[in-house]
Motif scaffolding. Structure first.
Motif, PDB file in Angstrom:
ATOM      1  N   ALA A 185       0.716  -1.221   0.116  1.00 38.36           N
ATOM      2  CA  ALA A 185      -0.039  -0.025  -0.141  1.00 38.36           C
ATOM      3  C   ALA A 185       0.898   1.084  -0.004  1.00 38.36           C
ATOM      4  O   ALA A 185       0.530   2.268  -0.485  1.00 38.36           O
TER       5      ALA A 185
ATOM      6  N   ARG B  27       2.085   1.796  -3.725  1.00 35.84           N
ATOM      7  CA  ARG B  27       1.342   1.782  -4.970  1.00 35.84           C
ATOM      8  C   ARG B  27       1.195   2.930  -5.814  1.00 35.84           C
ATOM      9  O   ARG B  27       1.111   3.957  -5.041  1.00 35.84           O
TER      10      ARG B  27
ATOM     11  N   ASP C 239     -10.604   2.229  -8.892  1.00 37.21           N
ATOM     12  CA  ASP C 239     -10.021   1.447  -7.925  1.00 37.21           C
ATOM     13  C   ASP C 239     -10.654   0.132  -7.475  1.00 37.21           C
ATOM     14  O   ASP C 239     -11.413   0.243  -6.779  1.00 37.21           O
TER      15      ASP C 239
ATOM     16  N   ARG D 190      -9.738  -1.948  -5.720  1.00 38.57           N
ATOM     17  CA  ARG D 190      -9.637  -2.083  -3.991  1.00 38.57           C
ATOM     18  C   ARG D 190     -10.490  -1.536  -3.306  1.00 38.57           C
ATOM     19  O   ARG D 190     -10.720  -1.499  -1.948  1.00 38.57           O
ATOM     20  N   ALA D 191     -11.443  -0.438  -3.752  1.00 35.42           N
ATOM     21  CA  ALA D 191     -12.196   0.373  -2.916  1.00 35.42           C
ATOM     22  C   ALA D 191     -13.733   0.236  -3.572  1.00 35.42           C
ATOM     23  O   ALA D 191     -14.459   1.152  -3.283  1.00 35.42           O
ATOM     24  N   MET D 192     -14.077  -0.863  -4.111  1.00 34.12           N
ATOM     25  CA  MET D 192     -15.294  -1.150  -4.481  1.00 34.12           C
ATOM     26  C   MET D 192     -16.225  -1.501  -3.400  1.00 34.12           C
ATOM     27  O   MET D 192     -15.936  -2.330  -2.750  1.00 34.12           O
ATOM     28  N   ASP D 193     -17.528  -0.876  -3.495  1.00 36.19           N
ATOM     29  CA  ASP D 193     -18.403  -0.985  -2.403  1.00 36.19           C
ATOM     30  C   ASP D 193     -19.469  -1.723  -2.649  1.00 36.19           C
ATOM     31  O   ASP D 193     -20.070  -2.611  -1.921  1.00 36.19           O
TER      32      ASP D 193
ATOM     33  N   GLN E 210     -17.656   3.116  -5.795  1.00 35.58           N
ATOM     34  CA  GLN E 210     -16.389   3.025  -4.868  1.00 35.58           C
ATOM     35  C   GLN E 210     -16.774   3.570  -3.542  1.00 35.58           C
ATOM     36  O   GLN E 210     -17.882   4.246  -3.109  1.00 35.58           O
ATOM     37  N   ASN E 211     -15.917   3.244  -2.378  1.00 37.69           N
ATOM     38  CA  ASN E 211     -16.320   3.632  -1.101  1.00 37.69           C
ATOM     39  C   ASN E 211     -16.126   5.304  -0.670  1.00 37.69           C
ATOM     40  O   ASN E 211     -16.525   5.851   0.227  1.00 37.69           O
ATOM     41  N   ASP E 212     -15.674   6.146  -1.923  1.00 39.92           N
ATOM     42  CA  ASP E 212     -15.554   7.474  -1.816  1.00 39.92           C
ATOM     43  C   ASP E 212     -16.624   8.209  -2.580  1.00 39.92           C
ATOM     44  O   ASP E 212     -16.764   9.247  -2.681  1.00 39.92           O
TER      45      ASP E 212
ATOM     46  N   ARG F 183     -17.759   7.672  -5.718  1.00 40.93           N
ATOM     47  CA  ARG F 183     -17.582   7.594  -7.276  1.00 40.93           C
ATOM     48  C   ARG F 183     -18.039   6.421  -7.798  1.00 40.93           C
ATOM     49  O   ARG F 183     -18.109   5.504  -7.166  1.00 40.93           O
TER      50      ARG F 183
ATOM     51  N   TRP G  17      -5.666  -0.978 -10.686  1.00 42.13           N
ATOM     52  CA  TRP G  17      -6.353   0.222 -11.259  1.00 42.13           C
ATOM     53  C   TRP G  17      -7.027  -0.532 -12.644  1.00 42.13           C
ATOM     54  O   TRP G  17      -6.362  -1.269 -13.485  1.00 42.13           O
TER      55      TRP G  17
END
Length: 253
Positions: free
Chosen positions: A23, A26, A36, A38-41, A55-57, A59, A86
């Motif tokens: 991390a 990266r 991303d 790694r950030a899929m919700d 994503q968890n942000d 987007r 990515w």
């Protein structure tokens, strides 16, 4: 947050012998439109070649595949393969489902309306029910809330509304709506009665507490009675006008 098996993609981050970078080292996203993995919700499949991802942000993305991969979202062991996680649509990126590798053709960031349309199409296609926040999901399920805050709202938590010529803007409790405070409720056709309405109700045509733009979802408006106008009555009560709902989605923060 654990995604439901019907829509989840377990994440993997290597192609061939390319190792996942720690991390701390990266590399950043190669391009602004990159997803991303790694950030899929939340992941939903609206067609054999189309995935919609949050994503968890916050987007949202549309991922197009080069070939049919109909079981991708239904496979709890499916994975996303991309260098350092990515996914940019530039080649050597895959969704793996069973023994199949489905190449990614394109990735694009989308707005809340487009995501809601894809998510609702996925719901109609698979009949899945998305999860929300881990604590709030359990509470919502007890109340019969069926749907995702990405394309549904719960009228129980409505705080206010206004009509702006494009439809309704509905204010809800953010704590009960995944952090969203305002939703756009688009109507199937013009409903001028809303201009004079003093009270509205959002009703589900499917008998659930979620209003998502499903068939039968309506806004029920009670027009304001003005001086000199008679009271339109049916069965002794003030007439109510129902306006079909076409789509529901959070307004971008």
């Amino acid at each position: 947050m654990r995604l439901p098996a019907a829509v989840a993609l377990t994440l993997a981050f290597a192609i061939g012998t390319v190792a996942t970078a720690p991390a701390a080292t990266r590399a950043g996203a190669p391009a602004p439109q990159c997803l991303d993995a790694r950030a899929m919700d939340e992941v939903r499949q609206s067609s054999d070649r189309t995935l919609a991802v949050v994503q968890n942000d916050g987007r949202r993305f549309r991922v197009d595949l080069q070939e049919d991969c109909p079981a991708a979202a239904a496979d709890a062991q499916a994975s996303v393969l991309a260098r350092e996680g990515w996914v940019c649509g530039t080649g050597n990126e895959y969704v793996r489902s069973g023994q199949r590798l489905c190449p990614v053709a394109a990735v694009a960031e989308i707005d809340t309306k487009t995501y809601a349309e894809l998510a609702l199409a996925s719901h109609r296609r698979h009949g899945d029910v998305a999860t929300l926040d881990a604590v709030e999901v359990r509470a919502e399920k007890r109340r019969g809330f069926g749907g995702s805050v990405q394309y549904c709202l719960n009228p129980r938590y409505m705080r206010g509304w206004n009509e702006d010529g494009k439809g309704l803007v509905v204010e809800v409790s953010p704590q009960r709506s995944g952090g969203n405070r305002y939703y756009r409720v688009e109507l199937a056709y013009s409903c001028p009665e809303l201009f004079d309405a003093t009270t509205i109700e959002l009703r589900s045509g499917m008998g659930i507490s979620a209003v998502c733009g499903n068939p039968g979802d309506t806004v029920v408006a009670v027009p304001e009675m003005r001086e000199g106008q008679g009271i339109a009555r049916s069965g002794g009560v003030l007439s109510r006008i129902s306006c079909p709902i076409a789509s529901v989605y959070p307004i971008d923060k």
